[in-house]
Design an enzyme around this catalytic site. Structure first.
Site, PDB file in Angstrom:
ATOM      1  N   GLU A 332       0.675  -1.261   0.023  1.00  0.00           N
ATOM      2  CA  GLU A 332      -0.106   0.043   0.015  1.00  0.00           C
ATOM      3  C   GLU A 332       0.780   1.318   0.026  1.00  0.00           C
ATOM      4  OE1 GLU A 332      -2.861  -0.420   3.384  1.00  0.00           O
ATOM      5  OE2 GLU A 332      -3.461  -2.381   2.498  1.00  0.00           O
ATOM      6  N   GLU A 438      -6.289 -10.769  -0.981  1.00  0.00           N
ATOM      7  CA  GLU A 438      -6.856 -10.264   0.047  1.00  0.00           C
ATOM      8  C   GLU A 438      -8.712 -10.178  -0.591  1.00  0.00           C
ATOM      9  OE1 GLU A 438      -5.566  -6.757   2.383  1.00  0.00           O
ATOM     10  OE2 GLU A 438      -3.606  -7.544   2.011  1.00  0.00           O
TER      11      GLU A 438
HETATM   12  O1  9MR Z   1      -7.680  -7.691   8.401  1.00  0.00           O
HETATM   13  C1  9MR Z   1      -6.809  -7.205   9.252  1.00  0.00           C
HETATM   14  C2  9MR Z   1      -7.360  -6.595  10.536  1.00  0.00           C
HETATM   15  O2  9MR Z   1      -7.548  -7.716  11.307  1.00  0.00           O
HETATM   16  C3  9MR Z   1      -6.369  -5.635  11.112  1.00  0.00           C
HETATM   17  O3  9MR Z   1      -7.160  -4.902  12.237  1.00  0.00           O
HETATM   18  C4  9MR Z   1      -6.098  -4.352  10.359  1.00  0.00           C
HETATM   19  C5  9MR Z   1      -5.286  -3.214  10.756  1.00  0.00           C
HETATM   20  O4  9MR Z   1      -4.714  -2.532   9.799  1.00  0.00           O
HETATM   21  O5  9MR Z   1      -5.711  -5.041   8.973  1.00  0.00           O
HETATM   22  C6  9MR Z   1      -6.375  -6.001   8.323  1.00  0.00           C
HETATM   23  O6  9MR Z   1      -5.769  -6.422   7.143  1.00  0.00           O
HETATM   24  C7  9MR Z   1      -5.357  -5.442   6.111  1.00  0.00           C
HETATM   25  C8  9MR Z   1      -4.043  -6.024   5.464  1.00  0.00           C
HETATM   26  O7  9MR Z   1      -3.194  -6.292   6.367  1.00  0.00           O
HETATM   27  C9  9MR Z   1      -3.732  -4.904   4.412  1.00  0.00           C
HETATM   28  N1  9MR Z   1      -4.803  -4.755   3.407  1.00  0.00           N
HETATM   29  C10 9MR Z   1      -6.184  -4.192   4.023  1.00  0.00           C
HETATM   30  C11 9MR Z   1      -6.692  -5.302   5.113  1.00  0.00           C
HETATM   31  C12 9MR Z   1      -7.633  -4.876   5.746  1.00  0.00           C
HETATM   32  O8  9MR Z   1      -7.749  -3.708   6.382  1.00  0.00           O
END
Ligand code: 9MR
Length: 515
Positions: A332, A438
């Protein structure tokens, strides 16, 4: 939630909903005479008490032994919340507001708001939560990644500025049937690409959901456990930095249950993530790993980055050889609106080449054959896509990148299939390996109509990916069941809270079977 339960809830909360029109505040904590319904969750040794209008928690041993309170939220309702926190035992500590929700005895969690609280300063956390289809909601305030420290909360406010939905107008929820002998997605897609999900450490400690995961999928991504805030050992790094500013200490206790499960059951693992602007302790970028200290120089930061990546690769090689087949090296980095590099600590401290250097170090230390990815979301939108393509072209010229990961956090309403198709075709032309890292698709409710439209889009996307199967290494869903998703209130996944297959599951299965 069944309609009659919703109606009872609506009657019980009727006064509250009417009141919301005049003053949106539904609840404001009052700690002047007692704990006002707040308690320490799964309390361990924790004790809550009140003093000077604040609630204090002491003696807790796990983040979740945190002050929480049950709230009668209406599924579909949009709630604003805020709370002030204060701690006196660390220079700074990270806090978050989370919700624990339950349906039919299954509890799951979402993290809703984050803030760093400096020593002695009342710090506000605020956010919005759209209540999902659950029968119990506990809102709670917890620290994250901090050693156990006492803290106070005050002025917890909950409001519904838009009013609350009328449960009587909800569409009928679709009944999802349990099915024995479900077809296995990993078998159906075996000749095309790996198929997987993310998994959290807590889930990996439970045999039952993991046996189900294993029956459907052949690759896992640890959801949070290999991110910098889980891997960087701030306390030990601080000690090591007294001798050498470039030293980095790492730990893998959070990731071990997932890695062990995958190794013992023959699943592959995709590593997520080495470099990210999010979930990365601010002190990583500061002298002595001390909060509030000046930023380190570019040279020190590059040396820390190299040490960080080297130690991760060495640890994996020693303890889990061959398990991690690919890594998100950087996640990102592109700004959604400008398409330029996102303003981040990495950009500020290292400069624009931080991505190239991260890929260089990953290539240097990763075992041969490990695929190195750049991973991002919103690829289907043109501004962002232009920025991603420009970045990928530069990284390709450097020679250390293998692939691009499309996150695909979508909604049924947007982006359109045409936008998704155009983005996949454009990125594919760069010649990189590809993955969907994802995948999830949200809907507004759990009616048959919504689930049918969701299934249609899942099926269309899988057919698109199958048409590019020669370039796609893997497709991974971002979670197993709707209630465990980071977007739990919007039913984004293939299985409901009971692990029963939704229409989306059948659409994904059919896309492979009908070839
Ligand atoms: O699914 C993840 C969630 O449990 C966390 O709280 C969050 C915090 O940043 O991150 C989520 O996963 C993210 C992933 O690492 C990167 N792409 C976006 C995902 C959804 O936010």
């Amino acid at each position: 939630m069944r309609k009659w339960m919703a109606l009872l809830l609506a009657l019980a909360l009727g006064g509250l909903a009417a009141h919301a029109e005049a003053d949106p505040t539904l609840y404001l904590s009052d700690f002047s005479t007692g704990t006002d319904g707040w308690y320490a969750r799964s309390m361990g040794q924790a004790v809550v008490s009140v003093e000077d209008g604040a609630l204090r928690i002491e003696g807790w041993t796990n983040d979740w032994n945190s002050p929480g309170r049950d709230f009668d939220l209406i599924p579909g309702g949009r709630y604003d919340f805020s709370v002030q926190v204060r701690q006196n035992q660390a220079d700074a500590a990270s806090f978050m507001v989370s919700v624990a929700h339950t349906v039919d005895g299954a509890e799951s969690y979402e993290n809703l708001a984050f803030a760093e609280a400096k020593r002695g300063e009342w710090t506000e956390l605020s956010g919005t939560y759209v209540a999902g289809d659950f029968s119990r909601f506990v809102l709670y305030v917890e620290t994250t990644g901090a050693p156990a420290l006492d803290f106070d909360i005050r002025d917890f406010r909950l409001a519904a500025p838009d009013g609350l939905p009328d449960p009587a107008s909800w569409p009928e929820p679709m009944a999802i049937e349990a099915v024995e002998d479900l077809p296995s997605l990993k078998a159906l897609y075996a000749d095309a690409f790996d198929i997987g999900t993310c998994a959290g450490g807590f889930m990996a400690m439970q045999d039952e959901p993991m046996a189900f995961v294993e029956s459907q999928f052949n690759i896992l991504t640890p959801e949070n456990e290999l991110k910098p805030d889980a891997v960087l050992d701030v306390g030990m790094s601080l000690v090591a930095a007294m001798e050498d500013e470039t030293a980095v200490a790492v730990r893998f206790n959070a990731a071990e249950p997932i890695l062990n499960y995958a190794r013992d059951h023959g699943l592959k693992v995709h590593g997520h993530v080495l470099v990210w602007h999010n979930q990365t302790p601010d002190v990583f970028f500061r002298e002595g790993y001390r909060s509030g200290a000046p930023l380190v120089s570019r040279e020190v930061m590059l040396a820390r980055l190299e040490n960080y990546i080297r130690q991760i690769m060495e640890y994996m090689e020693e303890h889990y050889p061959g398990l991690i087949v690919s890594w998100d090296v950087v996640n990102e980095a592109i700004d959604d609106s400008t398409g330029e590099l996102r303003d981040s600590m990495w950009l500020k401290v290292v400069g624009e080449d931080y991505l190239a250097r991260a890929f260089e170090f990953a290539r240097k230390y990763a075992p041969e054959g490990t695929l190195l990815y750049y991973n991002d979301y919103n690829t289907a939108y043109l501004n962002k896509q232009n920025g991603i393509v420009k970045l990928l072209e530069a990284l390709i010229a450097e020679g250390n990148i293998d692939g691009y990961g499309f996150q695909m956090h979508h909604a049924v309403a947007q982006p359109s299939l045409a936008q998704i198709t155009a983005s996949v075709e454009r990125i594919a032309r760069l010649g990189l390996r590809l993955r969907v890292s994802e995948l999830d698709i949200t809907v507004d409710d759990n009616s048959e109509d919504s689930f049918t439209r969701q299934a249609q889009l899942y099926g269309d996307i899988m057919r698109l990916l199958l048409a590019h199967a020669d370039q796609f290494e893997a497709v991974q869903f971002w979670g197993l069941t709707d209630n465990m998703s980071w977007r739990a209130s919007q039913y984004p996944l293939l299985f409901d809270a009971h692990r029963n297959p939704k229409p989306a599951f059948w659409a994904v299965a059919d896309a492979a079977a009908e070839r």
